[in-house]
Write a protein that holds these residues in place. Structure first.
Motif, short mmCIF file in Angstrom:
data_model
loop_
_atom_site.label_atom_id
_atom_site.label_comp_id
_atom_site.label_asym_id
_atom_site.label_seq_id
_atom_site.Cartn_x
_atom_site.Cartn_y
_atom_site.Cartn_z
N ARG A 159 43.59 10.93 -15.65
CA ARG A 159 42.88 10.31 -14.53
C ARG A 159 41.71 9.46 -15.01
N LYS B 258 39.29 18.45 -22.71
CA LYS B 258 38.74 17.61 -21.64
C LYS B 258 39.55 16.34 -21.39
N ARG B 259 40.63 16.18 -22.14
CA ARG B 259 41.46 14.97 -22.02
C ARG B 259 42.16 14.96 -20.66
N ASN B 260 41.97 13.86 -19.92
CA ASN B 260 42.54 13.79 -18.58
C ASN B 260 43.05 12.36 -18.32
#
Length: 327
Positions: free
Chosen positions: A123, A119-121
């Motif tokens: 943004r 889930k690392r983003n």
């Protein structure tokens, strides 16, 4: 606050040390993170880049405060007074937010490695960074309100005619300022500090129980955690304690100026946290240090005053011997 020669010298010494040590380290960090983000960005890189920019903005406006300390009064154009104060205080709290976000990112990375990696983003990091800047600026806009407040008072001195900067508050100003300072203490210091403590205590506990992690990597991660908590305790805590003391006593403590001095060290301590957090920055620092030592060695060998001639001759002899052997 009354300026004295000893206070002026102390402020200049602390600000000068922070500027000399913090500026080159943060410029180097800025170059490293910018190059890394151009290739491939991660949330950590974005947080570190934004924190570096915050520190550089702080250092850019620090000379204005040094001029005030040197002259022992405000002699610059008055519009620079609220601007420099606004930047000075905003970047302090902005740094606290960024360091807290870094602690959360580190904790999630070790506590939930698979789920967080999926889930690392980047943004989300950009959104968080924008939020940190906005909330810091919004809270510290109180500097502008205090500088230009109370025009209706017949005893009010026009800002352009003052020789002081963000001090000597009236009773009416303190009624507004002191509750705001208490809110700064609770929301912009206590909350981030408690989150940091929780994340890094859990972070260190998890790392200590991992059997397969490299010892050097474990110690580097623990060093980053302890370094961040040290910044909160040494740099941010004394200044924020003055908010509570001032609110309880109903005045602005004169020793705030000494508490503020420790806050400036944040700009030169942050690069050490960057060093523990980023392999790219460690590589850049190592390359720069190697180049510096290489150049110093060359200068030493070319100088007959500062370098023993024997060492240089031995070095030349070893080089010549190596050349003859290769032939």
């Amino acid at each position: 606050m009354a300026w004295t020669t000893s206070l002026s010298n102390l402020v200049l010494a602390v600000y000068g040390f922070t500027l000399i040590t913090g500026l080159p380290a943060n410029i180097l960090a800025l170059y490293t993170f910018f190059q890394k983000i151009r290739k491939r960005s991660t949330p950590m890189d974005i947080l570190l880049l934004s924190l570096t920019i915050s520190d550089l903005v702080f250092l850019f406006f620090l000379p204005f405060r040094m001029v005030e300390a040197a002259q022992m009064k405000w002699t610059l154009p008055y519009f620079l007074c609220p601007l420099s104060g606004f930047i000075f205080y905003s970047t302090i709290y902005n740094s606290a937010f960024h360091l807290t976000a870094i602690s959360v990112e580190r904790y999630l990375g070790v506590a939930f490695p698979i789920k967080y990696k999926l889930k690392r983003n980047p943004r989300n990091a950009v959104i968080a960074v924008v939020f940190f800047w906005l909330i810091s600026f919004a809270h510290c806009s109180i500097v502008y309100i205090m500088q230009y407040h109370n025009h209706s008072n017949p005893n009010f001195t026009e800002p352009s005619k003052r020789n002081t900067c963000y001090e000597d508050f009236s009773a009416e100003q303190l009624k507004i300022l002191l509750p705001v300072r208490l809110e700064l203490f609770a929301v912009l210091f206590c909350a981030p500090f408690l989150i940091c403590c929780f994340c890094y205590v859990r972070f260190i506990h998890i790392l200590s129980n991992l059997p397969n992690i490299n010892t050097k990597k474990r110690m580097r991660a623990i060093g980053m955690a302890l370094g961040t908590l040290l910044v909160f305790i040494v740099c941010f805590a004394p200044y924020n304690v003055t908010h509570v003391v001032g609110y309880v006593g109903g005045y602005s403590p004169e020793w705030r100026v000494y508490a503020l001095l420790t806050s400036t060290f944040n700009a030169c301590l942050d690069p050490f946290i960057f060093y523990f957090s980023s392999a790219a920055l460690r590589g850049t620092f190592s390359s720069v240090l190697r180049e510096v030592f290489r150049r110093l060695s060359l200068l030493c060998c070319r100088s007959t005053l500062y370098c023993p001639l024997v060492n240089c001759l031995n070095s030349d002899e070893r080089t010549q011997s190596s050349t003859d052997s290769s032939r």
